[in-house]
Design a protein around this motif. Sequence first.
Motif, PDB file in Angstrom:
ATOM      1  N   GLN A   1      -8.706 -54.568 -24.546  1.00 25.35           N
ATOM      2  CA  GLN A   1      -7.793 -53.426 -24.556  1.00 25.35           C
ATOM      3  C   GLN A   1      -8.126 -52.490 -25.709  1.00 25.35           C
ATOM      4  O   GLN A   1      -8.377 -52.924 -26.835  1.00 25.35           O
TER       5      GLN A   1
ATOM      6  N   TYR B   1     -14.854 -56.209 -16.103  1.00 26.60           N
ATOM      7  CA  TYR B   1     -13.613 -55.752 -15.468  1.00 26.60           C
ATOM      8  C   TYR B   1     -12.584 -56.872 -15.556  1.00 26.60           C
ATOM      9  O   TYR B   1     -12.924 -58.043 -15.396  1.00 26.60           O
TER      10      TYR B   1
ATOM     11  N   ILE C   1      -0.995 -54.654 -16.405  1.00 25.35           N
ATOM     12  CA  ILE C   1      -2.295 -54.093 -16.037  1.00 25.35           C
ATOM     13  C   ILE C   1      -2.660 -53.028 -17.065  1.00 25.35           C
ATOM     14  O   ILE C   1      -1.943 -52.040 -17.231  1.00 25.35           O
ATOM     15  N   ILE C   2      -3.758 -53.236 -17.764  1.00 31.04           N
ATOM     16  CA  ILE C   2      -4.232 -52.302 -18.787  1.00 31.04           C
ATOM     17  C   ILE C   2      -5.386 -51.490 -18.204  1.00 31.04           C
ATOM     18  O   ILE C   2      -6.413 -52.039 -17.812  1.00 31.04           O
ATOM     19  N   ASN C   3      -5.210 -50.194 -18.131  1.00 36.06           N
ATOM     20  CA  ASN C   3      -6.246 -49.346 -17.550  1.00 36.06           C
ATOM     21  C   ASN C   3      -7.301 -48.901 -18.560  1.00 36.06           C
ATOM     22  O   ASN C   3      -8.446 -48.655 -18.193  1.00 36.06           O
ATOM     23  N   HIS C   4      -6.900 -48.792 -19.829  1.00 34.07           N
ATOM     24  CA  HIS C   4      -7.856 -48.321 -20.833  1.00 34.07           C
ATOM     25  C   HIS C   4      -8.469 -49.516 -21.561  1.00 34.07           C
ATOM     26  O   HIS C   4      -7.867 -50.079 -22.464  1.00 34.07           O
ATOM     27  N   ARG C   5      -9.657 -49.892 -21.122  1.00 30.29           N
ATOM     28  CA  ARG C   5     -10.354 -51.047 -21.669  1.00 30.29           C
ATOM     29  C   ARG C   5     -11.770 -50.668 -22.080  1.00 30.29           C
ATOM     30  O   ARG C   5     -12.328 -49.686 -21.586  1.00 30.29           O
TER      31      ARG C   5
ATOM     32  N   LYS D   1     -12.277 -52.201  -5.021  1.00 33.82           N
ATOM     33  CA  LYS D   1     -12.257 -50.953  -5.777  1.00 33.82           C
ATOM     34  C   LYS D   1     -13.513 -50.803  -6.631  1.00 33.82           C
ATOM     35  O   LYS D   1     -14.075 -49.701  -6.732  1.00 33.82           O
TER      36      LYS D   1
ATOM     37  N   TYR E   1      -5.678 -58.227 -15.145  1.00 30.03           N
ATOM     38  CA  TYR E   1      -4.443 -58.293 -15.913  1.00 30.03           C
ATOM     39  C   TYR E   1      -4.724 -58.585 -17.387  1.00 30.03           C
ATOM     40  O   TYR E   1      -5.810 -59.033 -17.754  1.00 30.03           O
ATOM     41  N   GLN E   2      -3.701 -58.353 -18.202  1.00 32.26           N
ATOM     42  CA  GLN E   2      -3.722 -58.794 -19.587  1.00 32.26           C
ATOM     43  C   GLN E   2      -3.177 -60.223 -19.626  1.00 32.26           C
ATOM     44  O   GLN E   2      -2.147 -60.521 -19.007  1.00 32.26           O
TER      45      GLN E   2
ATOM     46  N   LYS F   1      -9.149 -55.819  -6.260  1.00 32.46           N
ATOM     47  CA  LYS F   1      -9.851 -55.280  -7.429  1.00 32.46           C
ATOM     48  C   LYS F   1     -11.349 -55.190  -7.158  1.00 32.46           C
ATOM     49  O   LYS F   1     -11.999 -54.178  -7.494  1.00 32.46           O
TER      50      LYS F   1
END
Length: 228
Positions: A48, A70, A37-41, A108, A73-74, A105
């Motif tokens: 990413q 949004y 899971i990449i939060n900074h996109r 959220k 996952y990667q 997701k």
Amino acid sequence: MGIYTRLTSFLPKQSCVLCGEQSTFCVCSKCESSLNIINHRCLSCATQLSNDLHFCGECLTHAPNFSRAYALYQYEGSCAILIKKFKFDHQLCIGDFFAHKLQEKYQKIVAEFGGYDAIIPLPLARGRIQERGYNQTHELLRVIAKRSNILVDQKSVTRIKATRALSTLNLEERKCEIQNAFRAQAMSYKKVLLVDDVMTTGSSLNELARVVLKAGVRSCDVLTLARA
């Protein structure tokens, strides 16, 4: 903690499709933790980012037709293996697992940024559906459709062009291949969410966004299970 997780103590055990160990669901908790899971996109295309910027260079120079993207996952490692098993090996239990995660997701996103008038899944060509037996994006949206007060519109946009497998093409070839692949009825939605399983270059979703905006939609965002 999502309801999918809270129900684990009441469900019978089965084997994890990745490691074979006994699991409550078809993906065990250990293998689930390997999903990246990449939060900074990039706020625009969900690629990413390795710096502190909010947008990637490509989106700063050529913004996509959709407003925001949004991704859960990667698309790599265990995630890529699971998605391929789901799409090509008819392992619908994986689709059900991912559908619950996608619903969490979605909740959220709506809680933080507001809701949508409709969700529009990326249409598949009829031949591709006959080949697989289902549209994988429709399967991913089953839990959202059941638990959320949102219309999943599968009728307003249709696929009118059977394209080659885009995974074999480069960026420019993908753009040409997907051009004019969709047809949309007139729509009065103000804001819609476009959904697909994986975004690689974004060519398909960008073309879908162009078509729905031309059909009357004011703005659209994108949600994918994974981003390559």
